[in-house]
Design a protein around this motif. Structure first.
Motif, short mmCIF file in Angstrom:
data_model
loop_
_atom_site.label_atom_id
_atom_site.label_comp_id
_atom_site.label_asym_id
_atom_site.label_seq_id
_atom_site.Cartn_x
_atom_site.Cartn_y
_atom_site.Cartn_z
N PRO A 282 0.81 -1.23 0.00
CA PRO A 282 0.00 0.00 0.00
C PRO A 282 0.84 1.27 0.00
N GLN A 283 0.38 2.27 -0.77
CA GLN A 283 1.07 3.55 -0.79
C GLN A 283 0.71 4.40 0.43
N ASN A 284 -0.47 4.19 0.95
CA ASN A 284 -0.91 4.91 2.15
C ASN A 284 -1.35 3.90 3.21
N PRO A 285 -0.38 3.25 3.86
CA PRO A 285 -0.71 2.18 4.81
C PRO A 285 -1.50 2.70 6.01
N GLU A 286 -2.31 1.82 6.56
CA GLU A 286 -3.11 2.15 7.73
C GLU A 286 -2.95 1.07 8.78
N VAL A 287 -3.36 1.40 10.01
CA VAL A 287 -3.43 0.38 11.06
C VAL A 287 -4.65 -0.48 10.73
N ALA A 288 -4.42 -1.52 9.96
CA ALA A 288 -5.50 -2.35 9.43
C ALA A 288 -4.88 -3.50 8.66
N LEU A 289 -5.73 -4.32 8.06
CA LEU A 289 -5.27 -5.35 7.14
C LEU A 289 -5.27 -4.72 5.75
N ASN A 290 -4.07 -4.39 5.25
CA ASN A 290 -3.91 -3.65 4.00
C ASN A 290 -3.74 -4.59 2.81
N ASP A 291 -4.27 -4.19 1.66
CA ASP A 291 -3.94 -4.87 0.41
C ASP A 291 -2.47 -4.57 0.10
N MET A 292 -1.70 -5.60 -0.22
CA MET A 292 -0.29 -5.44 -0.53
C MET A 292 -0.02 -5.94 -1.94
N GLN A 293 0.84 -5.21 -2.67
CA GLN A 293 1.20 -5.59 -4.03
C GLN A 293 2.71 -5.43 -4.24
N ALA A 294 3.26 -6.29 -5.09
CA ALA A 294 4.66 -6.19 -5.50
C ALA A 294 4.76 -6.71 -6.93
N VAL A 295 5.88 -6.41 -7.58
CA VAL A 295 6.16 -6.96 -8.90
C VAL A 295 7.47 -7.72 -8.84
N LEU A 296 7.56 -8.78 -9.64
CA LEU A 296 8.74 -9.64 -9.65
C LEU A 296 9.19 -9.89 -11.08
N TYR A 297 10.45 -9.58 -11.37
CA TYR A 297 11.04 -9.80 -12.68
C TYR A 297 12.33 -10.60 -12.52
N LYS A 298 12.76 -11.23 -13.61
CA LYS A 298 14.08 -11.86 -13.62
C LYS A 298 14.89 -11.27 -14.76
N MET A 299 16.19 -11.31 -14.62
CA MET A 299 17.08 -10.74 -15.62
C MET A 299 17.57 -11.84 -16.55
N GLU A 300 17.10 -11.80 -17.80
CA GLU A 300 17.59 -12.77 -18.80
C GLU A 300 18.94 -12.31 -19.36
N ASP A 301 19.03 -11.01 -19.62
CA ASP A 301 20.28 -10.39 -20.05
C ASP A 301 20.16 -8.90 -19.72
N MET A 302 21.09 -8.10 -20.21
CA MET A 302 21.13 -6.69 -19.83
C MET A 302 19.93 -5.89 -20.35
N MET A 303 19.22 -6.45 -21.32
CA MET A 303 18.11 -5.71 -21.94
C MET A 303 16.74 -6.32 -21.68
N ASN A 304 16.69 -7.55 -21.21
CA ASN A 304 15.40 -8.24 -21.11
C ASN A 304 15.12 -8.68 -19.67
N PHE A 305 13.96 -8.27 -19.18
CA PHE A 305 13.55 -8.57 -17.81
C PHE A 305 12.10 -9.08 -17.82
N PRO A 306 11.88 -10.35 -18.12
CA PRO A 306 10.50 -10.86 -18.16
C PRO A 306 9.89 -10.99 -16.77
N VAL A 307 8.56 -10.91 -16.73
CA VAL A 307 7.82 -11.11 -15.49
C VAL A 307 7.96 -12.55 -15.04
N VAL A 308 8.13 -12.76 -13.73
CA VAL A 308 8.17 -14.11 -13.17
C VAL A 308 6.76 -14.47 -12.73
N GLU A 309 6.25 -15.58 -13.23
CA GLU A 309 4.87 -15.98 -12.95
C GLU A 309 4.81 -17.14 -11.95
N ASN A 310 3.75 -17.13 -11.15
CA ASN A 310 3.34 -18.27 -10.32
C ASN A 310 4.36 -18.68 -9.26
#
Length: 284
Positions: free
Chosen positions: A178-206
Motif C-alpha cells: 500500500p502507498q498509504n498504509p493504515e493500522v488495518a489489514l492492507n492490500d499489498m502488491q509487489a512486482v517480480l522480474y528476472k534478468m535474462e540479459d542486460m536488456m530483457n527482464f521478463p515477469v516471473v509468474e506463479n
C-alpha cells in the motif's frame, strides 16, 4: 398600472436569472485525465509533443507508475491510436542496461498511455538514464529520447531488492503498495522480474512471496492474519494482505519461493535470526 409594471419587470428579471442558471448547469466541463499527476518531462517534435506524467515529483529507485500523452500540434488534440512503445536505458561508464518495465497501454478512446518502470539504481553526473519512445503518427514512425533523473526514495526506505537466487537467476522484486498504509489489514502488491540479459527482464509468474512483518523497535513483534503474495495474471503483480497493528517502523521480512515451494532467497525469522536477508521497509 405601476404595480403591474413592477410585477412584469420582476418576472422578466426572474426568467433571465433562471435562464442564466440553467445555462451554467448545462455547461460541459471536460474531465482532465491527468489531474493530480505531475508533468515531469516533455519531448517536443516538429508537429507534436510528448508529455510524461507521474504521481511523484521525481522518478525514484523502485516502482514508478508513468502516464504518457501525445499532442498533435496541427489539431491541438491528444492522440489515442499512437502504437506506443518504450525502453528505459541506463548509460554507465563501462556498459549500458535496461530496467524491468511493463508495456504501455491505453483504454478504449483514452489519450493516456500507462505503464510502469522499476529503476534499479539512481542516476548521477556520469551515469544516467534515458527513456526511449517509439510511436506512429499518421503512419509515420517516430523515435523520441529524453534524459531522465532517477533519485533515491524520499523516505529512505528499502522497497526494491535486486538479488541472485540459489537457482543462479538474478531477480528484481519491487514494492508497489500500500502507498498509504493504515493500522488495518492492507492490500499489498509487489512486482517480480528476472534478468535474462542486460536488456530483457521478463515477469516471473506463479511464484510466491512469503511475508513476515516485524517491528524491530518493539521487540520484533509480528502481526496476525497476513496473507502471502501470490501471482495475479490479470495485472502481472503479486497480491496479498499486510497486517499493520500500529504506526511506526516496520521491516517486512520476505522469502521468495518457486513453483516447487523451494526457497530461492530469504530466511525465516526466529529468536536466533531476527531478520531475513530479503525485506522491504515501511514507516508511517
Amino acid at each position: 398600472m405601476k404595480t403591474l409594471k413592477y410585477i412584469f419587470a420582476f418576472l422578466l428579471i426572474s426568467i433571465s436569472v433562471v435562464s442564466c442558471s440553467d445555462d451554467d448547469d448545462n455547461t460541459v466541463i471536460e474531465d482532465n485525465p491527468v489531474e493530480g499527476l505531475n508533468k515531469i518531462y516533455e519531448i517536443s517534435g516538429a508537429n507534436h509533443v510528448v508529455e510524461i506524467y507521474s504521481e511523484k515529483q521525481n522518478l525514484e529507485i523502485g516502482y514508478n507508475e508513468i502516464s504518457i500523452r501525445i499532442k498533435d500540434l496541427s489539431t491541438n488534440k491528444y492522440l489515442n491510436d499512437a502504437e506506443l512503445n518504450w525502453m528505459p536505458m541506463m548509460n554507465m561508464t563501462d556498459r549500458a542496461h535496461s530496467a524491468p518495465h511493463s508495456m504501455l497501454s491505453n483504454a478504449e478512446e483514452s489519450t493516456v498511455y500507462k505503464g510502469h518502470i522499476v529503476f534499479q539504481m539512481a542516476s548521477n553526473e556520469t551515469e544516467y538514464w534515458e527513456l526511449k519512445l517509439n510511436y506512429d503518427i499518421n503512419g509515420e514512425s517516430i523515435e523520441g529520447v529524453t534524459r531522465v533523473s532517477v533519485l533515491q526514495p524520499n523516505d529512505g526506505m528499502v522497497k526494491t531488492q535486486v538479488f541472485m537466487g540459489v537457482d543462479g537467476v538474478k531477480y528484481v522484486l519491487a514494492y508497489v503498495g500500500p502507498q498509504n498504509p493504515e493500522v488495518a489489514l492492507n492490500d499489498m502488491q509487489a512486482v517480480l522480474y528476472k534478468m535474462e540479459d542486460m536488456m530483457n527482464f521478463p515477469v516471473v509468474e506463479n511464484y510466491k512471496v512469503a511475508i513476515d512483518p516485524r517491528m524491530p523497535g518493539m521487540g520484533n513483534h509480528s502481526s496476525p492474519n497476513n496473507i502471502d503474495l501470490t501471482y495475479n495474471s490479470v495485472n502481472n503483480r503479486y497480491d496479498g494482505k499486510l497486517s499493520l497493528t500500529m504506526t511506526g517502523y516496520w521491516k517486512i521480512n520476505l522469502k521468495l519461493l518457486n513453483q516447487a515451494d523451494e526457497i530461492l532467497k530469504g530466511e525465516d525469522v526466529t529468536e536466533d535470526n531476527p531478520e531475513s536477508s530479503l525485506y522491504f521497509e515501511l514507516e508511517f
